[in-house]
Design a protein around this motif. Sequence first.
Motif, PDB file in Angstrom:
ATOM      1  N   PRO A  11     -46.803  -9.823  42.909  1.00  0.00           N
ATOM      2  CA  PRO A  11     -45.333  -9.791  42.926  1.00  0.00           C
ATOM      3  C   PRO A  11     -44.775  -8.656  43.779  1.00  0.00           C
ATOM      4  N   ILE A  12     -43.478  -8.700  43.993  1.00  0.00           N
ATOM      5  CA  ILE A  12     -42.775  -7.723  44.815  1.00  0.00           C
ATOM      6  C   ILE A  12     -43.005  -6.304  44.278  1.00  0.00           C
ATOM      7  N   GLY A  13     -43.401  -5.391  45.162  1.00  0.00           N
ATOM      8  CA  GLY A  13     -43.529  -3.990  44.781  1.00  0.00           C
ATOM      9  C   GLY A  13     -44.859  -3.585  44.195  1.00  0.00           C
ATOM     10  N   VAL A  14     -45.833  -4.498  44.148  1.00  0.00           N
ATOM     11  CA  VAL A  14     -47.090  -4.187  43.463  1.00  0.00           C
ATOM     12  C   VAL A  14     -48.052  -3.382  44.330  1.00  0.00           C
ATOM     13  N   ASP A 132     -42.034  -2.668  34.465  1.00  0.00           N
ATOM     14  CA  ASP A 132     -41.658  -1.257  34.630  1.00  0.00           C
ATOM     15  C   ASP A 132     -42.323  -0.654  35.861  1.00  0.00           C
ATOM     16  N   THR A 133     -43.595  -0.943  36.046  1.00  0.00           N
ATOM     17  CA  THR A 133     -44.323  -0.415  37.205  1.00  0.00           C
ATOM     18  C   THR A 133     -43.753  -0.966  38.501  1.00  0.00           C
ATOM     19  N   LEU A 134     -43.459  -2.255  38.520  1.00  0.00           N
ATOM     20  CA  LEU A 134     -42.902  -2.873  39.732  1.00  0.00           C
ATOM     21  C   LEU A 134     -41.554  -2.263  40.081  1.00  0.00           C
ATOM     22  N   LEU A 135     -40.700  -2.091  39.089  1.00  0.00           N
ATOM     23  CA  LEU A 135     -39.368  -1.526  39.333  1.00  0.00           C
ATOM     24  C   LEU A 135     -39.454  -0.088  39.851  1.00  0.00           C
ATOM     25  N   LYS A 136     -40.379   0.692  39.313  1.00  0.00           N
ATOM     26  CA  LYS A 136     -40.549   2.063  39.772  1.00  0.00           C
ATOM     27  C   LYS A 136     -40.999   2.108  41.224  1.00  0.00           C
ATOM     28  N   ARG A 137     -41.921   1.232  41.580  1.00  0.00           N
ATOM     29  CA  ARG A 137     -42.438   1.244  42.955  1.00  0.00           C
ATOM     30  C   ARG A 137     -41.405   0.705  43.941  1.00  0.00           C
ATOM     31  N   GLU A 146     -33.511  -4.474  48.881  1.00  0.00           N
ATOM     32  CA  GLU A 146     -34.006  -4.718  47.524  1.00  0.00           C
ATOM     33  C   GLU A 146     -33.145  -4.055  46.450  1.00  0.00           C
ATOM     34  N   ASN A 147     -32.039  -3.473  46.861  1.00  0.00           N
ATOM     35  CA  ASN A 147     -31.185  -2.754  45.907  1.00  0.00           C
ATOM     36  C   ASN A 147     -30.664  -3.652  44.791  1.00  0.00           C
ATOM     37  N   ASN A 148     -30.446  -4.929  45.118  1.00  0.00           N
ATOM     38  CA  ASN A 148     -29.816  -5.830  44.149  1.00  0.00           C
ATOM     39  C   ASN A 148     -30.790  -6.812  43.497  1.00  0.00           C
TER      40      ASN A 148
END
Length: 212
Positions: A11-14, A132-137, A146-148
């Motif tokens: 997924p996005i940000g992983v 939580d990890t994805l959002l942090k990264r 990706e702000n929104n």
Amino acid sequence: MKTPFITIEGPIGVGKTSLAKAIAKRYQFHCLQEIVEENPFLGKFYNNIDEWSFQTEMFFLCNRFKQLEDIHNNFLSHGKPVVADYNIFKNLIFANKTLNGNKHNKYLKIYNILTEDMPEPSFVIYLHASLDTLLKRISKRARTIENNIDPQYLNDISNDYEIFIDRWEKEHPLIPVIKIDGDSLDFVKNDEDLMLIFQQLQEHLTKGEKKQ
């Protein structure tokens, strides 16, 4: 064994691109990175998924098709290994989530035509992590487009990945999937974690060499 072609998914940000770059550096593979920020529809998509989903998905599909065609012609067919920070099957995950009805049917027809003779990976590295990890990264890399991102959308995509990967493994039993827990392994900050991934990677590369 055919020329190694490794694809990394999740997924996005992983951390797909970070891992692809690390593998490329260690093994001297060509690194193929997907086009993201260049997509002119992506910012609009995150603001209004229903309105801009078809344009966004078609842009990604056409660009990934061109990239894979190029690496086949310029690298794989000449015996030069490649590691990519995506697998084109990700298009199905996102299209199944964002497209409906006639648009979804049109998209699938185009996808099947474009991918029928695409190079298949030697194996897939699947990165997964908690929301939580994805959002942090995602926050750390600070991409304006990706702000929104809606956390619920990101969570749904993560769940869709889990379902898709399980099905894909059953449908492609000859293409191994290496699963990496992004919550317990931080290969960007911790060299020991990265070495653990390299060890798994080397095992699969060695198995491939023995099949020659």
